[in-house]
Motif scaffolding. Structure first.
Motif, PDB file in Angstrom:
ATOM      1  N   GLY A 178       7.475   1.070 -10.891  1.00 38.55           N
ATOM      2  CA  GLY A 178       6.220   1.237  -9.966  1.00 38.55           C
ATOM      3  C   GLY A 178       6.424   1.997  -8.571  1.00 38.55           C
ATOM      4  N   VAL A 179       6.022   1.597  -7.495  1.00 35.80           N
ATOM      5  CA  VAL A 179       6.464   2.043  -6.157  1.00 35.80           C
ATOM      6  C   VAL A 179       7.421   0.975  -5.501  1.00 35.80           C
ATOM      7  CG1 VAL A 179       4.448   3.441  -5.907  1.00 35.80           C
ATOM      8  CG2 VAL A 179       4.251   0.896  -5.243  1.00 35.80           C
ATOM      9  N   GLY A 180       7.967   0.069  -6.346  1.00 36.54           N
ATOM     10  CA  GLY A 180       8.916  -0.585  -5.802  1.00 36.54           C
ATOM     11  C   GLY A 180       8.182  -1.640  -4.850  1.00 36.54           C
ATOM     12  N   ASN A 181       9.015  -1.901  -3.830  1.00 33.72           N
ATOM     13  CA  ASN A 181       8.565  -2.882  -2.541  1.00 33.72           C
ATOM     14  C   ASN A 181       7.456  -2.213  -1.805  1.00 33.72           C
ATOM     15  OD1 ASN A 181       9.933  -1.121  -0.834  1.00 33.72           O
ATOM     16  ND2 ASN A 181      11.564  -2.625  -0.398  1.00 33.72           N
ATOM     17  N   GLY A 182       7.009  -0.889  -2.017  1.00 35.08           N
ATOM     18  CA  GLY A 182       6.224  -0.307  -1.331  1.00 35.08           C
ATOM     19  C   GLY A 182       6.459   0.325   0.159  1.00 35.08           C
ATOM     20  N   PHE A 183       7.708   0.114   0.257  1.00 37.87           N
ATOM     21  CA  PHE A 183       8.147   0.636   1.616  1.00 37.87           C
ATOM     22  C   PHE A 183       8.603   2.167   1.486  1.00 37.87           C
ATOM     23  CE2 PHE A 183       9.582  -3.637   3.536  1.00 37.87           C
ATOM     24  CZ  PHE A 183       8.487  -3.989   4.103  1.00 37.87           C
ATOM     25  N   LEU A 184       8.555   2.955   2.478  1.00 38.39           N
ATOM     26  CA  LEU A 184       9.089   4.233   2.792  1.00 38.39           C
ATOM     27  C   LEU A 184      10.721   4.138   2.902  1.00 38.39           C
ATOM     28  CD1 LEU A 184       6.463   6.096   5.136  1.00 38.39           C
ATOM     29  CD2 LEU A 184       6.952   6.481   2.780  1.00 38.39           C
TER      30      LEU A 184
END
Length: 340
Positions: A178-184
């Motif tokens: 997905g987007v992993g942990n959502g951090f950049l």
């Protein structure tokens, strides 16, 4: 000496990107700086201080919002083959990550994969479509159209963040992370803030919690040799001619190894290599007595060193609903302009 596997620091970072742990939070201030820089860059394009350039035909971007491979190239191949079956003349452009030759280059069967990039070489080998690579994708698109003026549509392998090229359709590909942990970056895997607008979202696995078409990543039922001959996997499973050593220089090599085992193959050994490994230091005499089996992306660079290696194609299978949505958008893009 066998080639080195993926560095330990890189493995640690990839693990950190799956959750908001101590390392992710320690890197989070750097991700704020990254957000500022990409925001400023986007603003420069939005205001016209940096130019976004169009080419003469519609452009479809197939890319990732997260760093690392997400199965994007098999999707590009599936889209190109689908469009070709429908009679469209399609070209492909790419940056050609990891290539040794700089500048704008045409990908041909005579060019070494190391010169033009493993993924562009694979796309051209599988589809026969014209493929060009360049640091600036607009230059690749212009060169492709000059050499192949009958082209109706260009697909860009990656490039969602390459704002210098106007795009008519954006397709985002996600895998089970997905987007992993959502951090950049570097605190997480995101190349740009999420959520963001995409025309089509294609995702494999069950982890993503956002909408999109579920695709299936699978192996072909056969391996291919350097000359294009096919060997059924069931034959390799039941009557192996030598112990199999599976190798992969992709973002998630263990996924490929697991898929081979699911097909009934017994792997005597496995070798996980860094993504886009160039095989310059690969010594085939280290593996005498083994039959090497790998992905097609690796084979285009391995075959000159080990011509009897086997490659198993990775396939992206899209559901009918995704094809209908894609076809609808393509037909709109290629519809003749209505005169005023």
């Amino acid at each position: 000496m066998p080639p080195s596997p993926t560095p330990a620091w890189q493995q640690t970072l990839l693990r950190a990107w799956t959750q908001r742990g101590l390392l992710a939070w320690a890197l989070w201030p750097l991700s704020l700086l990254y957000r500022l820089l990409i925001g400023l860059r986007a603003a420069l394009f939005h205001t016209g201080l940096l130019a976004t350039r169009r080419v003469a035909v519609p452009v479809v971007i197939v890319g990732n919002v997260v760093a690392g491979g997400a199965g994007k190239t098999p999707v590009v191949i599936a889209l190109v083959e689908h469009l070709q079956r429908r009679g469209f003349r399609v070209g492909v452009i790419s940056r050609g990550y990891g290539r040794s030759q700089a500048g704008c280059q045409e990908v041909t069967q005579q060019r070494a994969a190391q010169e033009v990039g493993d993924e562009p070489a694979l796309i051209h080998r599988r589809t026969g479509a014209p493929v060009f690579v360049a640091e600036e994708r607009v230059h690749a698109a212009q060169a492709l159209l000059a050499r192949h003026p009958q082209t109706q549509l260009i697909l860009s392998d990656d490039g969602l963040q390459h704002l210098g090229l106007h795009r008519d359709l954006e397709i985002g590909v996600f895998d089970e992370r997905g987007v992993g942990n959502g951090f950049l970056l570097p605190a997480g895997p995101l190349r740009e803030p999420w959520p963001r607008r995409l025309d089509l979202v294609l995702r494999s696995g069950t982890a993503p919690t956002f909408d999109g078409f579920r695709i299936r990543r699978t192996l072909a039922d056969h391996a291919v040799t350097q000359d294009g001959s096919q060997i059924p996997l069931r034959e390799l499973a039941s009557q192996p001619t030598a112990p199999l050593l599976a190798l992969a220089a992709i973002a998630q090599p263990e996924v490929f190894f697991a898929m081979l085992r699911q097909q009934g193959l017994t792997l005597q050994s496995t070798l996980a290599l860094p993504d886009h490994y160039d095989f310059k230091s690969f010594l085939t005499n280290e593996y005498k007595g083994y039959r090497l089996i790998c992905t097609e992306k690796d084979a285009v660079k391995l075959w000159p060193l080990c011509p009897d290696a086997l490659a198993v194609p990775l396939m992206a299978v899209l559901p009918d609903e995704a094809w209908q949505a894609f076809d609808s958008r393509i037909e709109t893009l290629l519809a003749p302009a209505t005169p005023p």
